[in-house]
Design a protein around this motif. Structure first.
Motif, PDB file in Angstrom:
ATOM      1  N   ARG A  54      12.254  44.658   7.314  1.00  0.00           N
ATOM      2  CA  ARG A  54      12.435  43.499   6.780  1.00  0.00           C
ATOM      3  C   ARG A  54      11.372  43.283   5.866  1.00  0.00           C
ATOM      4  N   THR A  55      10.190  43.887   5.980  1.00  0.00           N
ATOM      5  CA  THR A  55       8.998  43.867   5.033  1.00  0.00           C
ATOM      6  C   THR A  55       8.935  45.095   4.140  1.00  0.00           C
ATOM      7  N   GLY A  56       9.653  45.809   4.067  1.00  0.00           N
ATOM      8  CA  GLY A  56       9.942  46.616   3.053  1.00  0.00           C
ATOM      9  C   GLY A  56       8.983  48.062   3.586  1.00  0.00           C
ATOM     10  N   GLU A  57       8.202  47.911   4.573  1.00  0.00           N
ATOM     11  CA  GLU A  57       7.567  48.979   4.982  1.00  0.00           C
ATOM     12  C   GLU A  57       8.050  50.274   5.178  1.00  0.00           C
ATOM     13  N   ARG A  58       9.620  50.022   5.771  1.00  0.00           N
ATOM     14  CA  ARG A  58      10.492  51.430   6.086  1.00  0.00           C
ATOM     15  C   ARG A  58      11.493  50.816   5.082  1.00  0.00           C
ATOM     16  N   LYS A  59      11.994  51.978   4.178  1.00  0.00           N
ATOM     17  CA  LYS A  59      13.012  51.572   3.111  1.00  0.00           C
ATOM     18  C   LYS A  59      14.397  52.307   3.427  1.00  0.00           C
ATOM     19  N   ASN A  60      14.363  53.190   4.322  1.00  0.00           N
ATOM     20  CA  ASN A  60      15.643  53.848   4.426  1.00  0.00           C
ATOM     21  C   ASN A  60      16.125  54.097   5.767  1.00  0.00           C
ATOM     22  N   PRO A  61      16.776  53.206   6.581  1.00  0.00           N
ATOM     23  CA  PRO A  61      17.362  53.175   7.853  1.00  0.00           C
ATOM     24  C   PRO A  61      18.097  54.535   7.800  1.00  0.00           C
ATOM     25  N   THR A  62      18.387  55.124   9.010  1.00  0.00           N
ATOM     26  CA  THR A  62      18.964  56.477   8.988  1.00  0.00           C
ATOM     27  C   THR A  62      19.594  56.409  10.455  1.00  0.00           C
ATOM     28  N   GLN A  67      23.411  52.680  11.740  1.00  0.00           N
ATOM     29  CA  GLN A  67      24.844  52.303  12.483  1.00  0.00           C
ATOM     30  C   GLN A  67      24.618  51.184  13.175  1.00  0.00           C
ATOM     31  N   ALA A  68      23.317  50.618  13.948  1.00  0.00           N
ATOM     32  CA  ALA A  68      23.226  49.215  14.378  1.00  0.00           C
ATOM     33  C   ALA A  68      23.430  48.115  13.570  1.00  0.00           C
ATOM     34  N   LEU A  69      22.523  48.164  12.414  1.00  0.00           N
ATOM     35  CA  LEU A  69      22.511  47.300  11.441  1.00  0.00           C
ATOM     36  C   LEU A  69      23.611  47.006  10.843  1.00  0.00           C
TER      37      LEU A  69
END
Length: 138
Positions: A54-62, A67-69
């Protein structure tokens, strides 16, 4: 919560959260959202990881997080990776889920600009009557 520098993933997630809890004064915190994701999907995402997205600290969920999102928000996984989608696109997509909105949009196609403006004025007046854009001050 997100800024232009935080990236498109953060903007998309925050917009989806705002939309999902639009009837509350403010959305629940990250812990409650992460818990809701786990309860609805059976897939785990930690509070800390959600905050980082949400803050952009991580930019690429994998993997499982992506899948959860996707499952929780009813989006295909690729949705979160398509950086060309804007918040205006999100607003339009959300509005077009309503059959009534789709009908109004489709029936106004082909009308003159003057007629479309008159319809928009009526819609704005109806929104005022129903206090849909009221900010709560008085």
């Amino acid at each position: 919560m997100s800024t232009p520098e935080s990236g498109p993933i953060a903007a998309k997630i925050n917009a989806l959260i705002e939309e999902k809890w639009r009837y509350l004064p403010k959305p629940p915190g990250n812990a409650a959202i992460a818990r809701a994701i786990r309860e609805k999907t059976g897939l785990s995402i930690s509070t800390g990881y959600l905050w980082m997205l949400r803050t952009g600290e991580r930019k690429n969920p994998t993997g499982p997080r992506l899948q959860a999102l996707a499952a929780f928000f009813g989006k295909p996984p690729g949705y979160f990776l398509d950086h060309d989608i804007t918040s205006e696109d999100l607003d339009l997509a959300t509005a077009l889920r309503s059959r009534g909105v789709r009908t109004i949009a489709l029936r106004s196609d082909g009308l003159s600009e003057r007629s479309q403006r008159a319809i928009l004025d009526m819609i704005e007046h109806a929104r005022e009557i129903e206090r849909l854009d009221h900010d709560g001050d008085g």
